[in-house]
Design a protein around this motif. Sequence first.
Motif, PDB file in Angstrom:
ATOM      1  N   ARG A  60       0.841  -1.199   0.000  1.00 60.39           N
ATOM      2  CA  ARG A  60       0.000   0.000   0.000  1.00 60.39           C
ATOM      3  C   ARG A  60       0.882   1.257   0.000  1.00 60.39           C
ATOM      4  O   ARG A  60       0.573   2.239  -0.656  1.00 60.39           O
ATOM      5  N   LEU A  92       2.200   1.848  -3.320  1.00 60.72           N
ATOM      6  CA  LEU A  92       1.160   2.352  -4.230  1.00 60.72           C
ATOM      7  C   LEU A  92       0.812   3.815  -3.938  1.00 60.72           C
ATOM      8  O   LEU A  92      -0.028   4.393  -4.607  1.00 60.72           O
ATOM      9  N   GLY A  93       1.414   4.372  -2.896  1.00 62.07           N
ATOM     10  CA  GLY A  93       1.202   5.802  -2.628  1.00 62.07           C
ATOM     11  C   GLY A  93       0.354   6.090  -1.402  1.00 62.07           C
ATOM     12  O   GLY A  93      -0.123   7.214  -1.230  1.00 62.07           O
ATOM     13  N   ALA A  94       0.152   5.084  -0.545  1.00 58.39           N
ATOM     14  CA  ALA A  94      -0.619   5.336   0.673  1.00 58.39           C
ATOM     15  C   ALA A  94       0.253   6.050   1.684  1.00 58.39           C
ATOM     16  O   ALA A  94       1.409   5.670   1.868  1.00 58.39           O
ATOM     17  N   ASP A  95      -0.291   7.092   2.308  1.00 58.82           N
ATOM     18  CA  ASP A  95       0.494   7.701   3.385  1.00 58.82           C
ATOM     19  C   ASP A  95       0.180   6.963   4.689  1.00 58.82           C
ATOM     20  O   ASP A  95      -0.792   6.211   4.779  1.00 58.82           O
ATOM     21  N   ASN A  96       1.031   7.206   5.685  1.00 58.76           N
ATOM     22  CA  ASN A  96       0.898   6.459   6.938  1.00 58.76           C
ATOM     23  C   ASN A  96      -0.466   6.635   7.592  1.00 58.76           C
ATOM     24  O   ASN A  96      -1.047   5.698   8.124  1.00 58.76           O
ATOM     25  N   ARG A 144       8.994  12.837   3.056  1.00 54.85           N
ATOM     26  CA  ARG A 144       8.140  11.630   3.054  1.00 54.85           C
ATOM     27  C   ARG A 144       6.838  11.902   2.281  1.00 54.85           C
ATOM     28  O   ARG A 144       6.359  11.055   1.531  1.00 54.85           O
ATOM     29  N   THR A 196       5.508  10.000  -1.119  1.00 53.79           N
ATOM     30  CA  THR A 196       4.200   9.356  -1.252  1.00 53.79           C
ATOM     31  C   THR A 196       3.525   9.827  -2.534  1.00 53.79           C
ATOM     32  O   THR A 196       2.952   9.031  -3.288  1.00 53.79           O
ATOM     33  N   GLU A 197       3.614  11.143  -2.790  1.00 55.17           N
ATOM     34  CA  GLU A 197       3.015  11.689  -4.024  1.00 55.17           C
ATOM     35  C   GLU A 197       3.693  11.104  -5.256  1.00 55.17           C
ATOM     36  O   GLU A 197       3.040  10.807  -6.259  1.00 55.17           O
ATOM     37  N   HIS A 230       5.146   8.151  -5.551  1.00 55.62           N
ATOM     38  CA  HIS A 230       4.664   6.773  -5.756  1.00 55.62           C
ATOM     39  C   HIS A 230       3.267   6.771  -6.368  1.00 55.62           C
ATOM     40  O   HIS A 230       2.943   5.955  -7.224  1.00 55.62           O
ATOM     41  N   ARG A 231       2.479   7.711  -5.902  1.00 59.74           N
ATOM     42  CA  ARG A 231       1.079   7.753  -6.308  1.00 59.74           C
ATOM     43  C   ARG A 231       0.928   8.209  -7.760  1.00 59.74           C
ATOM     44  O   ARG A 231       0.143   7.652  -8.512  1.00 59.74           O
ATOM     45  N   LEU A 270       4.321   0.187 -10.429  1.00 64.77           N
ATOM     46  CA  LEU A 270       5.255  -0.895 -10.089  1.00 64.77           C
ATOM     47  C   LEU A 270       4.684  -2.258 -10.480  1.00 64.77           C
ATOM     48  O   LEU A 270       3.513  -2.551 -10.215  1.00 64.77           O
ATOM     49  N   VAL A 321      -7.518  -0.216  -5.729  1.00 66.32           N
ATOM     50  CA  VAL A 321      -6.719   0.252  -4.588  1.00 66.32           C
ATOM     51  C   VAL A 321      -5.722   1.321  -5.047  1.00 66.32           C
ATOM     52  O   VAL A 321      -5.520   2.345  -4.377  1.00 66.32           O
ATOM     53  N   TYR A 361      -5.640   5.385  -3.724  1.00 63.64           N
ATOM     54  CA  TYR A 361      -4.572   6.214  -3.152  1.00 63.64           C
ATOM     55  C   TYR A 361      -4.180   7.357  -4.083  1.00 63.64           C
ATOM     56  O   TYR A 361      -3.626   8.356  -3.640  1.00 63.64           O
TER      57      TYR A 361
END
Lengths: 400, 218
Positions: free
Chosen positions: A310, A313-317, B73, B77-78, B80-81, B86, B105, B109
Motif C-alpha cells: 500500500r 502504491l502511494g498510501a500515506d501512513n 516523506r 508518497t506523491e 509513488h502515487r 510498479l 486500490v 490512493y
Amino acid sequence: MNKKRRMFIRMIAASLVRRRSRMVVALLAIIVGATILAGLGMIYYDVPRQMSAQFRSYGANIIFMPSEGTFISDDAIRSAISVIPSSELEGYTPYRYENTSIHNIPVTLAGIDFTSVQKTSPYWHIEGEYPSSDGEVLLGAKVALSLGVKTGDKISALNSFEVTDNMDVSTVPEYEMYEDPATGDVYCDHQLDLTVTGIVETGGSEEEYAYISLNDIEYLTLVKRGYDIVEVSVASTSDNLSQYVTKINSDGQLSAKLIKRVTASETEVLTKLQSLVFIVTAVVLILTMICVATTMTAVIAERRREIGLRKALGADNSSIVGEFMSEGIVLGGIGGILGAVLGYVFAQLVSINVFGSGITFRPLLIPITIVVSVIVTGAACLIPIRNAVNVDPALVLKGE
Amino acid sequence: MSSLLELKNVSKIYGDLHALDNVSLTVDKGEWIAIMGPSGSGKSTMMNIISCMDKPTSGQVIFDGDDITKYSRRKLTEFHRDKIGLVFQQFHLINYLTAVENVMVAQYYHSMPDEKEALEALERVGLKDRAKHLPSQLSGGEQQRVCIARALINSPELILADEPTGNLDEANENIVLDIFRQLHKEGTSLIVVTHDPEVGEVAQRIIRLEHGRIASKK
C-alpha cells in the motif's frame, strides 16, 4: 457517499469477511474479554442486591416497637410498611407475647404467623415442621428441654386470668371458670391443647419461647389486641434502611429501629466484596488488553507485506493507520456486542450458582461494554499498526 | 527527446559492499530499457533507488527535473502515487480483494476509485471476465496481468517492472511483453529488470550491471 468512502468500506468489509478465519481468532479474544468485562460489571453492580438478599437469611434488620407503651395495630404496620418499596421488602412478622404455663412451668408464648416468620427468620433450624394450623405449637429448644417433650407430643398451655366484662367467654368451658367467694370476682384457668409439630434451634433467645398461631393466642387470652413487636426484613442498603426508619418514626404511629449489628456488618462485607470484584474486573481488563494486543499484533504482523505494498502504491501512513484501525474498531464493536450478550449469560450463571438467584439486567452496561471493547481493541491495534507503517516497502516487497 | 530520469554518480554502499558503484544513466521519456545482470549485480538496488523505496549513499536521481533523493516523506508518497507504476515478480496482490478491487486500490490512493475505469484496465490486459475473482482463483500469468493493470491504471510516466516474467510460462510471458509493447507504443516509459535475454531483447536499450557498475550499454 463518495466513491472513495465506498471503496474504504469495501476494503474493510472484504478484509473482515474474506479473511474471516484470521479475524475469528482476534474476534474470539475480544469476545472473551468483553464477556468477562460485561459479566463482572453486572455482578459488581448486582452484588449489593444479591448480598442484601443473602443477609436477609440472618434475620430482620428493622424492628417496630409500640411508641407509647401500647400495642402495635395492623393499621400502624400497614402505614409503616408502605414506606418501604415492595421490591425491597422481604417480609415482616408481628409478635404477640403472653405469659402462660405449660405443665406448671412458666413459658412465654409468642403468637406469630408461621408463613411470614419463615421469610423474616429463615435461619431458624426446625426439627420437625412449622405448625400449619391452629392447635399446633413450635417449641423453642430450651422450652422443649425443660418440658421434656419432643415432636409429636401433646401439651396443654394454661392461662389464668380474671375475667373482665369485655371478654367473650362463650367459648370457654364452664369448668375452667370459678368465682372468688370473698370478692365475687370471676377467674378463668383457660386451657389450650396443642400438638408439638417442631422444635426450633437458633442458638439464641428464640429458643426460650413457644410459638403458636395468632388465633390460638387470642383464644387463650380471650383478648384481642395489637402486637408487642414487629420484625421486618428489608433487602436494601444501609443508607436506604436509615431513611426508611427516619420516615417511619416521623409518622409517630410506632417506633422503628435499625438492628445495627446486622446492617453495619452487612455494609462492611459489601464494601469488601465490591472492592474484590472491582479489582478482579480491573485485572481481567488488563489481561484482556494484553491478550487482544498480542492477537492484533500477530494479525497485523502477517500483513506487513500488504502494508508495504500500500505504501508503494502511494498510501500515506495516516491512511494506512486509518484503514487498519477501522478494522480493529469494527472488530471491537462486533466483539463488544456479542460479549455484552454473553456477559449477561455469564453473570446470570455465576449469580444462579453463587447466590441462587438471577441477575438484574442492566441495559447501560451494553453500550459501556461496546465502547470499552472498541477503545481497548483500538488501543491494542495502535502500537502494532504504528510499528507496521514504519516497514520499508523495499524489504517486504523484494522478489525472493 | 528529453530525459525523464537521470542517475548521476549514484552509489549505494552497505558496509564494505558497493551494491551500486558510481552509476550514471539517463532514461528518455517514452524509452523502454532493460536492466540485466547476474544475481548480486545491483539490479534490485537500482530499481529500489529509482522507485524511491531506498535512498542512495551518494549521487543524485533526477526525475522530471527534480532530485527525488531529497524528497520529503510526503513528496515521496506523491511520487509513488502519481509518477510511477510498479510491477513485481511476486505480483503482490492483496489476497482478500478481487482483481478489480486490487486495481481500484491504486486509484484509491491516487485520486478517486472508479470501477468502470478499473474494468477497462483489466480489459486491456485481457482479464475483464476475471475481474471478480480473488488472486487465489487466478493463474500466475493472470495475477501478473492484474498487477500490470494496477500499475497502469493511474497513467504513470514510468513503469518499473522487477522480473515481471520471472514466474510465468512462455505463453504468459508473451502476453505480458505484448502489453508492455502496447504501453510503450502509447508513450509510457518502461524500465524492466530481467534475467531473461528474450525479455531484454524487446527493449530499446539493455543496461548490463556487474558488481554494481554498468558493464555495457546496448
